[in-house]
Structure formats: C-alpha cells, structure tokens
Design a protein around this motif. Sequence first.
Motif, short mmCIF file in Angstrom:
data_model
loop_
_atom_site.label_atom_id
_atom_site.label_comp_id
_atom_site.label_asym_id
_atom_site.label_seq_id
_atom_site.Cartn_x
_atom_site.Cartn_y
_atom_site.Cartn_z
N ASN A 18 -55.87 0.98 7.51
CA ASN A 18 -54.80 0.55 8.41
C ASN A 18 -55.44 -0.03 9.67
OD1 ASN A 18 -52.43 0.14 9.75
ND2 ASN A 18 -51.75 2.29 9.71
N LEU A 19 -55.78 -1.33 9.59
CA LEU A 19 -56.50 -1.98 10.67
C LEU A 19 -55.54 -2.53 11.73
CD1 LEU A 19 -59.05 -4.02 8.50
CD2 LEU A 19 -59.53 -1.93 9.81
N SER A 20 -55.98 -2.45 12.97
CA SER A 20 -55.19 -2.97 14.09
C SER A 20 -56.13 -3.67 15.07
CB SER A 20 -54.46 -1.83 14.79
OG SER A 20 -53.86 -2.27 16.00
N ILE A 21 -55.71 -4.82 15.59
CA ILE A 21 -56.50 -5.52 16.60
C ILE A 21 -55.86 -5.27 17.96
CG2 ILE A 21 -57.30 -7.76 17.42
CD1 ILE A 21 -57.33 -8.72 14.56
N PRO A 22 -56.52 -4.53 18.85
CA PRO A 22 -55.93 -4.18 20.15
C PRO A 22 -55.68 -5.42 21.01
CG PRO A 22 -57.91 -2.87 19.68
CD PRO A 22 -57.87 -3.97 18.68
N LEU A 56 -65.18 0.04 14.39
CA LEU A 56 -63.80 0.51 14.43
C LEU A 56 -63.67 1.75 15.30
CD1 LEU A 56 -63.03 0.26 10.59
CD2 LEU A 56 -62.54 -1.46 12.35
N HIS A 57 -62.54 1.85 15.99
CA HIS A 57 -62.20 3.04 16.75
C HIS A 57 -61.07 3.76 16.01
CE1 HIS A 57 -60.02 4.89 20.45
NE2 HIS A 57 -60.86 5.76 19.90
N GLU A 58 -61.37 4.92 15.49
CA GLU A 58 -60.40 5.67 14.69
C GLU A 58 -59.49 6.50 15.60
OE1 GLU A 58 -60.40 9.36 11.45
OE2 GLU A 58 -62.21 8.14 11.72
N ILE A 66 -55.21 5.14 12.27
CA ILE A 66 -55.29 3.70 12.55
C ILE A 66 -56.71 3.38 13.00
CG2 ILE A 66 -54.45 1.83 14.03
CD1 ILE A 66 -51.78 3.30 14.16
N TYR A 67 -57.22 2.25 12.55
CA TYR A 67 -58.56 1.82 12.92
C TYR A 67 -58.46 0.56 13.80
CZ TYR A 67 -60.19 5.04 9.32
OH TYR A 67 -60.44 6.16 8.57
#
Length: 423
Positions: A18-22, A56-58, A66-67
Amino acid sequence: MDNVSSSILTFDKLTKLNLSIPDYQRPYVWELKQIKMLLKDIENSKSGALLGSIILHEIKRDDKTIYEVIDGQQRLTTIKLILMVLSEYKIVMENHNGYSNYLSNVSFFHKISQDNIKNNYEYIKNYLSNEDKAKDFLEKLEKTQFIIVATTKADDAFIFFDNTNSKGKKLENYDLIKAFHLQSIKNEKMLNKWAKYYEGLFEEKCKTQPNIKTLLLKFLIPTRLWIKGSSRDNKFDKVAFNELCNEDLDGKRATNIGILSNYKYGDDFFKYLKKYEKIYKSILENNESFNPLWKPHSKVGNLNTFDGLMMCLVLCESKFKNSKEISPSLSRVVYSHRLLEDRVNCPKNAKDLVKHIYFASYASEVEKLLEKKGQKCQEEELKAKKTIKAKTHNELTAYLDNFYKNFENKIVYKHKYNDEREK
C-alpha cells in the motif's frame, strides 16, 4: 538499526504494497530523457532489471500499514504510467487486475507534475505501440526487482534519502529543504498547507512574485552569509541545505534574531519563509516608479546589483518598516558601483550595507550611513565621468543619464546630489 529492514522485492510483490507518495515530496520531474532510459533498461534485460533502491517509511493508519515513499517516487510514478498504457490492451492485462490498486490514491496537484505526466504518458503509449510489444514488455517488467529499505521512523527514512536516483534527476537543495522540514509535521492539514505553499513558489505567477530559487539563492542564503561575514559570492545552492536545515538543534529555534533565525524543522521554518517572501513581494509592488532602474538581469548567473538592493530593502522593511522611504537613497548608493564598474553582477556596495542594516538599532543610523556613502559615490562618479563617456559602448552613459534623471527629484538627501555633477 532495529527499526530498519531491507529486502529485494519483485515487481509483483512491490505492487501489492500500500504505497503512498507524501505531499512533501517534490513534483514528478522526470522528462523524456529519464523515461527512455528506464524503458530501455527494462526492455533490454533478459532475467529482470534491477531498478535501484526504494526507501519507504512504514506507518499505521486506520489499522492499515501504509508505506510512504521517501525515495523512488519518480520511478514508481513512471511505472504507474506504464501500467496505465498496458491496461489499454485488455488481453495483455487480463490476468493482472491487482495492478489497478498500485498508487491508486496518489494525486498530483502541481502543474510541473501534470505536464510531465501528460507528455510521458503519450511517449510511453507510442513506445508500446502494439499488443505484441506490450505483452513482451509486461513480461519483462514483472521480472524487475527493487532493493527495498523500509523503516518505522521518519528520521531514519530521511537519513537514507538519496541525493540522486540511480537513473534520475539530481535532487536540488530546495527539494531537500522542503522534504526536511515537511517530514516532521504530524498534522496532515498543516503538512498539506505548507506543501502546497512551497510548491506554489516554483511557479512564475507575475513579475512581483518571487519564486523559490530567488528567495533562497538570491536573497535568504546570501543575506545570511554576508551578515556572518562569508566571502562566498556564488554557488549559494551548495550551502543552502546546511544553512536552513539544522539537525543538531534542540527541536525549536536556537536563535530568534530576524533573518538569522535558525530552525531544526517544521512549521516555524515555513512561517519564516513566508514572512520574507511577503516582504520581498510587497517591496516590488510598492516601488513601481523605480522599475526602470531595478533591472533583475535574470540571465546573469551570480548575484547582481538588483539582488543586492533587494537584500538591503527587505532588511530595512523587516527591521524598521521604512523600505519605501529609504529606497531612493539605498538605490542611489547600491547602483553607483554598478555604474562605475560597468557590470550588472556587481553588488559590492550592497554587501557593505547588509551587515550595517542588520546590526543597526535605529533607522536613523542607516540614513546617516547612506548620506555619508552617497557623498562618496558622488565624488567617485565625478572623477570617473570622463572615462565613462569615453567608452565605446555608450549604454552605460545612457544608463548614467537615466539614473540621475530618475533620482533628481526623489533622492532623500537631494541637497547632496544637486547640479554639482554638471560642473
């Protein structure tokens, strides 16, 4: 570090994360040069290309893992575009519906991102121009691998934040500065607010709206360094990050002394940046009568006379609220050196003034200093008058005449700059 893990994941396993781009990440800046390179790497690989590291920041959110992508967003976004193109070939993608969830909730509000996404998508679509080529490319894409570095601590993730991607564009210092300060903001609303504010500074909205490069590299960084006595007069981008990002502070401002205030990270830095951006903008808007003289000379790489003048005016406004009253005499002194040297990248007089203005206790101190320096400028110009007029390039002579014409009735200490110049 116990909270850091590393592994090699195939493409199939990566897309299940579950990747997310901040929002604090920089825009999607890859252009055709990087796209072509990535496509060739995948296509030319027989056993699966290794597409570099992904940091990645978990985090846990609503009982979900979320990563957040700290490094690798350019490659991952490009792969999303590839999958969008492949999805148009239904036979090719018929067994891969799971890929539709890959980066499904990512949005790009910045115009730079939107333009690059559109251009790159069209190129990839032409590149994968038929079903057979698309099918072969997907098979090779699925064999690709990534080195995944994941951590549960944001600080550790930032330590691993690479300055360059293996096949990408170098991260500029203003990208790193944004990421450094935004990654510590826990309030999502504030994070989004400051991310959008910072990204807005990349756009050239109007002549009186300074962009992020101007604010950092032609104002904040040189002003801070000049006050501190630095002799560095170019390549301010090399020291920008260290000057504005202080990891060794106690978490709050170590100093609160105007433009030399220091910040470890977070909300206070963006308030600081916005304060000086607002002052800079207001000075440009309120001094239209001096525009014929205030030429930014944007083609010049190093600092120029205009930049030096703006440093002085912003300091005067932030300290004494008197930039409009003092701008004629400041301009008179700062531009004198530009006239004598016949060079636009010549802010010597401004450099001498910046320190005096910063350490002055009262506006009257600055006014007296300008009166004294104005007299000296007058004397130097009179001595150089014959030399200036003898120059084959008569632009400077015309500039000098225009200079006196503009200041004749506007100079604060006009009794010092009268028709004596004609004697």
